[in-house]
Design an enzyme around this catalytic site. Structure first.
Site, short mmCIF file in Angstrom:
data_model
loop_
_atom_site.label_atom_id
_atom_site.label_comp_id
_atom_site.label_asym_id
_atom_site.label_seq_id
_atom_site.Cartn_x
_atom_site.Cartn_y
_atom_site.Cartn_z
N LYS A 275 0.96 -1.13 0.01
CA LYS A 275 -0.02 0.24 -0.11
C LYS A 275 0.84 1.16 -0.10
O LYS A 275 1.78 1.24 0.64
CB LYS A 275 -0.86 0.01 1.30
N GLU A 361 -19.16 -5.45 10.32
CA GLU A 361 -20.21 -4.96 10.79
C GLU A 361 -21.56 -5.87 11.42
O GLU A 361 -21.73 -5.53 12.84
CB GLU A 361 -20.88 -3.86 10.12
N ARG A 389 -25.35 -2.27 7.15
CA ARG A 389 -25.05 -3.67 7.03
C ARG A 389 -25.65 -4.56 7.86
O ARG A 389 -25.88 -5.84 7.67
CB ARG A 389 -23.52 -3.69 6.80
C1 LIG Z 1 -18.55 -2.38 4.89
C2 LIG Z 1 -17.50 -1.31 5.05
N1 LIG Z 1 -17.22 -1.18 6.45
C3 LIG Z 1 -15.82 0.06 6.41
C4 LIG Z 1 -15.54 0.52 5.23
C5 LIG Z 1 -14.11 1.43 5.24
N2 LIG Z 1 -13.25 1.04 4.46
C6 LIG Z 1 -13.01 1.62 3.32
S1 LIG Z 1 -11.73 1.00 2.73
C7 LIG Z 1 -11.31 0.00 3.81
C8 LIG Z 1 -10.06 -0.92 4.01
C9 LIG Z 1 -10.03 -1.75 2.82
O1 LIG Z 1 -8.92 -2.53 3.16
P1 LIG Z 1 -8.50 -3.76 1.70
O2 LIG Z 1 -9.63 -4.11 1.26
O3 LIG Z 1 -7.44 -4.36 2.16
O4 LIG Z 1 -7.93 -2.35 0.64
P2 LIG Z 1 -6.76 -1.44 0.67
O5 LIG Z 1 -7.10 -0.11 1.06
O6 LIG Z 1 -5.61 -2.19 1.84
O7 LIG Z 1 -6.09 -1.47 -0.68
C10 LIG Z 1 -12.29 0.04 4.83
C11 LIG Z 1 -12.33 -0.65 6.21
C12 LIG Z 1 -15.97 0.16 4.10
N3 LIG Z 1 -15.57 0.90 2.87
N4 LIG Z 1 -17.11 -0.74 4.00
#
Ligand SMILES: Cc1ncc(C[n+]2csc(CCOP(=O)(O)OP(=O)(O)O)c2C)c(N)n1
Length: 645
Positions: A275, A361, A389
């Site tokens: 990242k 969630e 959710r």
């Molecule tokens: C249901 C839900 N909960 C929380 C979030 C907030 N959120 C946005 S991106 C993220 C992290 C995603 O991690 P990953 O899929 O590994 O992608 P990366 O950013 O590491 O590339 C979170 C928790 C969300 N988008 N959707």
């Protein structure tokens, strides 16, 4: 750096004209352009930097948009947008009238599926695969899922289904070991175990060329298990290949080509990425620059406007910490949002009492219910939009059992640059109909402190308190939170003729509107309901009885607080008394990203709209009421606090 190659690519078919050996250079130019763009717009950066090579390779190998490319969450889609006919508009991303910060079907045919909430890509992809097969089409469906998004329950439900279907579906697991914070949970530990050495393209090809038929696959899985290297994914019926270095285009291109040839069923490529890749300040930051303000490219320093007041999030976290110092039964839960909810500060002080359950969630809510069932005092801090959710968990596991789970609902209302997918519009509506719930909305940050204290004290039923995104209004904070009287609002300013009953963060706009109307000789009563449930019926009836007009206002969709007030008025018969009643709620449409002030204006929830509404109501008064004097008795009037304008 010049962007010679990038300038030659308007759309993926241009990209496919390039020689394979040029793709490295293209990726470098794309990365550079991405950094420059986000340095001026702000937005999601780290995730996009981590998928630059994957984005180039995917559009090079697959025939997009005929082949469907689905980005999970889709906050990593900026490089994708830049290669798919939108580079000229990328400087407008997340701004009013500009590109969305997420994939959006109405924005481009290259955005096969809209997203912003996590863990949806596999389900959508499988649906598309079934549609394709039923229509006897031949295109590919490719889902890119982060390791964080892979921790969400829907991803497993989809894999469970996809593994049984055996349909062609290509999944790229983009494993950067990060969610917003470092990824947590057993899956993350598991991926760390299997992400050992990078395989070469030739090794992956031989992995794929290995036994293809289902039966042989099963025995291969057995053989792999015996060797101690079977994967969870194989056991679920998905062919697992990799891991590969997700930044090595020379590996990615041949590997993706071979995935295209795989016709036996779902196949998952494990790609290891970093990242924030390729931008030192991002790579070395704790959140790898997940979401950033505008920044200086040379230093990486973010240019954040100076705060005029503490954020609601911070006030919530500090208040909870304060309460938790006195009460060892208070525990806090987040679904992968420790910094977004402020609970990272809580965790520092109480590492054993904070639980980051991953992007989960539904689980977070029932987990909190379990804690409450055993007498703990769980605070589940979840953004309004993400709590959607877990609705059945709120109903079935919490409300029906009357368990005292406390919901700290952050980002209630409009949220600015994240747009419609993140707006917290519905919680008052979806919680307001649940028997037994106590629902509060903070009008300012001082109120929030008291609402946290109130939630601690409510130990016999579920409760929720909602508060907006961003800074408070600048009122002095109380030294300590004092529990509020349940179901009682307050009159903030007394007037005659018209009363505004506000719930939540629009109170300061109501007061500003009242100031403006006072300038025209119209003295308006302004009350803060504090509670959407139980409703302060005494206050509602009194305002209705003693004024000719009653206006309610809330930052929520139709069916929320105003519906409760209308119900109360209708049942009391006051609606037949000539009273003029109106409500101001979010309009019945999704509002795209913009600056908060512009969004309030579009939604018709700003000072000017309130003034217009009150004037309009007064103009609708029957003649008999126009002269009706107000008969307000001064009860529970609170001195007006100083508000930062
Ligand atoms: C249901 C839900 N909960 C929380 C979030 C907030 N959120 C946005 S991106 C993220 C992290 C995603 O991690 P990953 O899929 O590994 O992608 P990366 O950013 O590491 O590339 C979170 C928790 C969300 N988008 N959707």
């Amino acid at each position: 750096m010049n962007s010679k190659l990038l300038d030659s690519v308007f759309c993926p078919s241009d990209l496919r004209m390039l020689k394979e050996k040029d793709l490295r250079q293209l990726a470098d130019e794309l990365r550079e352009a991405l950094i420059r763009t986000v340095s001026t717009t702000g937005g999601h950066l780290g995730a996009g930097l981590g998928v630059v090579e994957l984005t180039v390779a995917l559009h090079y190998v697959f025939d997009t948009p005929r082949d469907r490319l689905i980005w999970d969450v889709s906050h990593q889609c900026y490089p994708h947008k830049m290669l798919t006919e939108r580079r000229d508009r990328i400087g407008t991303i997340r701004q009013g009238g500009g590109l969305s910060g997420f994939t959006k079907r109405t924005e481009s045919p290259y955005d096969a599926f809209g997203a912003a909430h996590a863990s949806t890509a596999l389900s959508a992809g499988l649906g598309m695969a079934v549609a394709r097969d039923l229509r006897q089409q031949t295109h590919h469906i490719v889902c890119v899922v982060g390791d964080g998004a892979m921790s969400g329950g829907m991803a497993y439900e989809a894999m469970n289904n996809a593994g049984a279907h055996g349909r062609r579906l290509i999944i790229i697991l983009n494993d950067n070991q990060m969610s917003i914070a470092p990824a947590v949970g057993a899956l993350s530990n598991y991926l760390a175990r299997i992400r050992d050495a990078d395989l070469t393209a030739a090794e992956v090809l031989s992995q794929i060329a290995a036994p293809l038929r289902a039966e042989m696959q099963r025995s291969e899985a057995r053989a792999r298990r015996m060797l101690g290297n079977a994967t969870l994914f194989d056991d679920l019926g998905l062919r697992y290949v990799g891991p590969v270095d997700g930044h090595d285009i020379d590996t990615l291109v041949p590997v993706l080509r071979s995935l295209k040839e795989y016709s036996e069923g779902p196949i998952l490529l494990h790609a290891k990425t970093v990242k924030g890749k390729g931008y030192a300040p991002a790579e070395s930051s704790a959140d790898r620059y997940h979401g950033v303000s505008r920044f200086d490219v040379e230093t990486g320093k973010q240019l954040k406007p100076e705060a005029r007041a503490p954020s609601y999030t911070k006030v919530f976290a500090n208040s909870l910490i304060e309460q938790a110092r006195k009460d060892p039964e208070i525990v806090a839960i987040t679904a992968a949002m420790p910094s977004g909810t402020g609970l990272d500060a809580f965790e520092k002080e109480f590492p054993d009492r904070m639980f980051d359950v991953g992007i989960a969630e539904q689980h977070a809510v029932t987990f909190a219910a379990g804690l409450a069932a055993e007498g703990m005092k769980p605070f589940a801090a979840i953004y309004s939009t993400f709590l959607q959710r877990a609705y059945d968990q709120v109903v079935h596991d919490v409300a029906i059992q009357r368990l005292p789970v406390r919901f700290a609902i952050d980002r209630a209302g409009l949220v600015g640059a994240d747009g419609a997918t993140h707006a917290g519009s519905f919680d008052l509506t979806y919680l307001g109909c649940l028997p037994g719930f106590v629902i509060m909305a903070a009008a300012d940050e001082a109120e929030l402190v008291h609402m946290v204290a109130t939630a601690v004290a409510i130990d016999d039923r579920p409760s929720a308190f909602r508060y907006p995104r961003g800074e408070g209004v600048g009122v002095p904070l109380p030294e300590r939170g004092v529990p509020l009287e349940i179901g009682k609002g307050r009159i903030v300013r007394e007037g005659m003729k018209a009363a505004i009953l506000s719930l939540g963060g629009r109170l300061s706009e109501c007061l500003a509107a009242a100031d403006e109307l006072a300038g025209d000789g119209l003295a308006i009563t302004v009350a803060d309901a504090r509670f959407a449930k139980p409703l302060d019926t005494e206050l509602v009836l009194r305002l209705a009885d003693e004024h000719a007009c009653l206006l309610t206002i809330e930052e929520g969709a139709i069916g929320g607080f105003s519906a409760q007030v209308m119900q109360c008025l209708a049942e009391s018969g006051l609606l037949e008394s000539g009273l003029v009643v109106r409500s101001m709620v979010l309009p019945d449409r999704f509002i795209d990203q913009d600056k908060p002030a512009a969004m309030y204006e579009k939604a018709g929830l700003d000072r000017r709209a309130i003034v217009r509404k009150v004037r309009d109501m007064i103009s609708h008064l029957p003649a008999s009421h126009r002269s009706r004097p107000a008969r307000l008795r001064p009860i529970r009037t609170e001195p007006r606090r100083t508000l930062v304008s």
